[in-house]
Design a protein around this motif. Structure first.
Motif, short mmCIF file in Angstrom:
data_model
loop_
_atom_site.label_atom_id
_atom_site.label_comp_id
_atom_site.label_asym_id
_atom_site.label_seq_id
_atom_site.Cartn_x
_atom_site.Cartn_y
_atom_site.Cartn_z
N ASP A 1 2.31 14.10 -3.35
CA ASP A 1 0.91 13.99 -2.97
C ASP A 1 0.11 14.61 -4.10
OD1 ASP A 1 -1.49 13.75 -1.73
OD2 ASP A 1 -1.00 14.96 0.01
N TYR B 1 6.69 8.95 -0.73
CA TYR B 1 5.25 8.77 -0.62
C TYR B 1 4.73 8.42 -2.00
CZ TYR B 1 0.29 9.80 0.15
OH TYR B 1 -1.07 9.72 0.24
N ASN B 2 4.09 7.27 -2.11
CA ASN B 2 3.63 6.79 -3.40
C ASN B 2 2.14 6.50 -3.37
OD1 ASN B 2 6.27 6.32 -4.95
ND2 ASN B 2 6.66 5.31 -3.00
N GLN B 3 1.48 6.76 -4.49
CA GLN B 3 0.08 6.41 -4.66
C GLN B 3 -0.02 5.37 -5.76
OE1 GLN B 3 -0.31 10.78 -4.58
NE2 GLN B 3 -2.46 10.40 -4.12
N SER C 1 12.49 6.11 5.67
CA SER C 1 11.66 6.03 4.47
C SER C 1 10.97 7.37 4.25
CB SER C 1 10.64 4.90 4.63
OG SER C 1 9.96 4.68 3.42
N LYS D 1 -5.35 7.34 -1.08
CA LYS D 1 -4.45 6.86 -0.03
C LYS D 1 -3.13 6.41 -0.63
CE LYS D 1 -4.26 3.73 3.95
NZ LYS D 1 -5.00 2.70 4.74
N GLY D 2 -2.04 6.86 0.00
CA GLY D 2 -0.71 6.44 -0.43
C GLY D 2 0.09 5.93 0.75
N TYR D 3 1.30 5.46 0.45
CA TYR D 3 2.16 4.89 1.48
C TYR D 3 3.60 5.31 1.24
CZ TYR D 3 -1.72 1.57 2.17
OH TYR D 3 -2.95 1.00 2.41
N SER D 4 4.35 5.38 2.32
CA SER D 4 5.80 5.45 2.18
C SER D 4 6.29 4.07 1.74
CB SER D 4 6.45 5.82 3.52
OG SER D 4 6.32 4.73 4.44
N HIS E 1 8.31 11.56 -3.62
CA HIS E 1 7.34 11.99 -2.61
C HIS E 1 6.41 13.01 -3.25
CE1 HIS E 1 6.30 12.55 1.79
NE2 HIS E 1 5.58 13.47 1.18
#
Length: 277
Positions: A254, A176-178, A173, A209-212, A252
């Motif tokens: 940031d 990276y999404n916010q 994975s 804060k974001g997540y894969s 991805h």
């Protein structure tokens, strides 16, 4: 102040409309009649009672859905809509256009800070629209690919419409999404109008804060939103889904979030409330 909102019946537009109404603004909806596409402002005033160049604020939250139109058609419809909306803007009106981060899908961190568009293929034509509105003194607000919360929450709708309770993820994975709460988007639009504090005309807004994709799926599973995660190799994932889905999975970015954006909601809090319900 008179505010005109296009897309006022949509998910984001409805919340923007309600936020401006609650702040005491005179808010009107922009929509096209079924006969000839003639623009009208409704509720409460008819278009013949509101002149052109009569609005202090013009906000576009409308966008044709990708499932109904080709990318070229979407770009053309949106460009024409923005041109029509400008007819209603007073000479010193504040104009806000809603866009998305897919326009920066291949951008580096340095390019993000310079707002250099590196779009996915599906939104390449939208870059032309952005360049046009920037020359006409519009603000452009780039929202992340998922807005959640509020009435008719997109996240809830997407998950509830699924036939199963699983999420598909490609491994490794690498994205990276916010995310952003719809009420925070609406508040940012109000702040743009009220404070005049935002420098520049382009703005990224999202939670810090974001997540894969995998990490986010694991959060959904932890909170009981889904029951399992289907893990695929990239080869199998690409063979199962369209190229757009692959681009999104690999997205991805940031984002250099606007310093004027305030996060009053967090997706972890939303998921925790989901678990309690």
């Amino acid at each position: 102040m008179k505010v005109l909102v296009a897309g006022a019946s949509g998910y984001l537009g409805r919340h923007v409309t309600e936020r401006f109404l609650s702040a005491g603004f005179n808010v009107y909806r922009y929509q096209r009649s079924n006969a000839g596409g003639v623009p009208i402002c409704c509720e409460p005033t008819r278009v013949d009672e509101v002149g052109l160049e009569d609005f202090d604020v013009v906000i576009n939250c409308a966008r044709p859905h990708w499932s109904q139109y080709e990318p070229e058609q979407i770009a053309q419809i949106e460009s024409e809509l923005l041109s029509k909306l400008e007819l209603y803007a007073s000479p010193n009106a504040i104009k806000i256009h809603t866009s998305g981060v897919w326009l920066f899908g291949h951008a580096t961190k340095a390019e993000l800070h310079r707002f250099e568009h590196k779009p996915f293929e599906s939104v390449e034509r939208d870059v032309e629209t952005i360049h046009q509105v920037l020359t006409r003194n519009w603000h452009v607000v780039y929202c992340p690919s998922l807005i959640y919360g509020g009435e008719d929450c997109q996240l809830r709708r997407i998950l509830e419409e699924r036939e199963d309770t699983a999420v598909d993820v490609a491994l490794p994975s690498i994205g990276y999404n916010q995310y952003v709460h719809v009420a925070d988007v609406a508040q940012f639009y109000l702040d743009l109008v009220v404070s005049h504090a935002c420098n520049g005309k382009q703005h990224f807004i999202a939670e810090d804060k974001g997540y894969s994709p995998l990490a986010f799926a694991e959060r959904l599973q932890e909170y009981g939103v889904i029951t399992c995660i289907n893990r695929y190799s990239w080869e199998k994932y690409q063979s199962k889904f369209a190229s757009n889905a692959v681009d999104i999975e690999k997205l991805h970015l940031d984002l250099p979030i606007s310093k004027h954006f305030s996060t009053n909601h967090k997706i972890d809090d939303y998921l925790a409330a989901w678990l309690e319900s």
